[in-house]
Design an enzyme around this catalytic site. Structure first.
Site, PDB file in Angstrom:
ATOM      1  NE  ARG A   1      49.994  66.831  -5.779  1.00  0.00           N
ATOM      2  CZ  ARG A   1      49.426  67.918  -6.356  1.00  0.00           C
ATOM      3  NH1 ARG A   1      49.085  68.214  -7.602  1.00  0.00           N
ATOM      4  NH2 ARG A   1      49.116  68.946  -5.561  1.00  0.00           N
TER       5      ARG A   1
ATOM      6  NE  ARG B   1      43.798  65.193 -10.219  1.00  0.00           N
ATOM      7  CZ  ARG B   1      43.868  66.508 -10.265  1.00  0.00           C
ATOM      8  NH1 ARG B   1      42.860  67.246 -10.477  1.00  0.00           N
ATOM      9  NH2 ARG B   1      44.983  67.197  -9.978  1.00  0.00           N
TER      10      ARG B   1
ATOM     11  CG  ASP C   1      46.899  69.603  -0.119  1.00  0.00           C
ATOM     12  OD1 ASP C   1      46.873  68.999  -1.358  1.00  0.00           O
ATOM     13  OD2 ASP C   1      47.141  70.711  -0.064  1.00  0.00           O
TER      14      ASP C   1
ATOM     15  CE1 TYR D   1      47.247  77.571  -3.298  1.00  0.00           C
ATOM     16  CE2 TYR D   1      49.747  77.134  -2.406  1.00  0.00           C
ATOM     17  CZ  TYR D   1      48.784  77.040  -3.423  1.00  0.00           C
ATOM     18  OH  TYR D   1      49.332  76.210  -4.607  1.00  0.00           O
TER      19      TYR D   1
ATOM     20  NE  ARG E   1      39.778  63.549  -6.837  1.00  0.00           N
ATOM     21  CZ  ARG E   1      38.971  64.528  -7.508  1.00  0.00           C
ATOM     22  NH1 ARG E   1      37.691  64.031  -7.881  1.00  0.00           N
ATOM     23  NH2 ARG E   1      38.954  65.823  -7.111  1.00  0.00           N
TER      24      ARG E   1
END
Ligand code: CP3
Length: 353
Positions: free
Chosen positions: A28, A32, A78, A155, A41
């Site tokens: 990562r 952010r 992702d 998921y 973004r």
């Protein structure tokens, strides 16, 4: 002819060859915690819009490399792009994480799944890989990645994240044959996806088994490990190494070391000394600083980095070769970029041969 690599420490370490200092990248590393990421973004509108627009995915991939002398870039994308391309309808709910509009609700849903076409449904990923390779211009290698079959199935069955993963575990327990058909189809998709990223220019491939560690040992050996090993076997290539990262994989390291993967990524619940001793030079190791250590003050961050480097050396017969420094899991949005700069600097300086 592609430009030869100017910095190949990362690939050399994965092959357990000598390097001038230990290579480092961070899971990562694009995200952010970087103000420039938040600005991109905001302009793009959403995370998915960023991931699905190759120019933006490329820009965001390069952002951390402009700030820090990292030794690898990782494709900005992702793991859930694959189930999205299988028709499940991925979206992100603010503050809640990923959701699928059409999660798998029955055995019939599982049997209707097909491997998506890499040149159409996932073309945006391959376009991003090609563009990033061009823009990197040989500065550092590019890592492609995928989720593990078990983690993607988590998921796909739950429809999003979960604390207990009760639906997917119930499926494994009550309908094991259907669960294996699901994992088989997802494994076919993962192998095709990683092979397509490699063909587009990815120079190493990482599989994220984020949720393998929620399984009991018996269930891990049945529902995660064999599919990880199949991926490693089917993608075996001297030029493009495969890294299997697993959160909570410490109880399974001996099996993972024998899986055929070139490197195993570990979290901070095992010491690298122990992991390296057990690996006995069969594979490279990647890890394993607890990401929360980045909340420490800069001198504490430096001390923690040195401890990880020394732990590996102590388990590897006094040698630092065969280690890729990383966190044991991904970075968080509230981390300080200054501390990342300190971490990368300490890894390179302290491990210089
Ligand atoms: O490491 C990198 O810099 C490459 C990019 C990357 C992302 N996701 C970007 C992302 C990688 C390698 C992933 C993998 C991924 N995605 C995993 C496995 C890795 C791990 O953490 O164990 C998982 C489980 C996912 C699923 C996923 N995607 C979740 C749970 C979330 C929400 C997380 C959150 O904090 O809200 C995402 C979204 C996501 N993927 C973000 C990023 C930068 C945050 C997007 C944003 O809101 O801007």
């Amino acid at each position: 002819m592609p430009t030869p690599l100017k910095n190949d420490r990362f690939l050399r370490a994965l092959r357990r060859e000598p390097v001038d200092c230990t290579p480092v990248w961070l899971m990562r590393q694009a995200g952010r915690y970087l103000p420039e990421y938040r600005a991109t973004r905001q302009a793009a509108g959403s995370f998915l819009a960023m991931a699905k627009t190759p120019e933006i995915a490329c820009e965001v991939t390069l952002q951390p490399l402009r700030r820090f002398p990292l030794d690898a870039a990782i494709l900005f994308s992702d793991i859930l792009t694959v189930p999205d391309a299988m028709g499940l309808g991925l979206h992100f709910v603010e503050g809640e994480g990923p959701k699928f509009e059409r999660p798998l609700r029955s055995v019939a849903d599982i049997d209707a799944l097909a491997v998506p076409d890499m040149d159409t449904e996932l073309r945006y990923v391959m376009d991003a890989v090609r563009l990033i390779r061009r823009e990197l211009d040989g500065r550092v290698p590019l890592i492609g990645f995928s989720g593990s079959p078990w983690t993607l199935a988590c998921y796909m069955v739950e429809g999003g994240g979960s604390k207990e993963w009760g639906k997917v575990k119930a499926l494994a327990l009550n309908e094991p044959a259907a669960m294996h058909r699901l994992l088989g189809t997802v494994t076919d998709a993962v192998v095709a996806y990683l092979a397509a990223q490699r063909a587009a220019g990815a120079q190493a491939l990482q599989v994220f088994d984020t949720w393998g560690g929620v399984l009991s040992p018996a269930m891990y050996r049945e529902f995660s490990l064999p599919y990880l090993a199949r991926i490693a076997r089917e993608l075996k290539s001297a030029e493009v190494p495969v890294i299997l990262f697993g959160k909570g994989n410490a109880p399974h390291l001996d099996a993972l070391f024998a899986s055929g993967a070139d490197a195993i990524g570990v979290d901070w619940t095992v010491t690298l000394e122990d992991a390296a001793r057990r690996a006995g030079g069969r594979v490279a190791l990647q890890g394993n600083l607890d990401p929360a250590m980045l909340y420490g003050h800069p001198e504490a961050v430096r001390a923690q980095a040195r401890a990880v480097l020394d732990s590996y050396r102590d388990g590897n017969g006094g040698s630092r070769e065969g280690h890729v420094f990383n966190l044991g899991h991904g970075m968080s949005p509230d981390m300080d970029p200054e501390h990342v700069a300190v971490l990368v600097d300490e890894v390179h300086a302290y491990s210089a041969r």
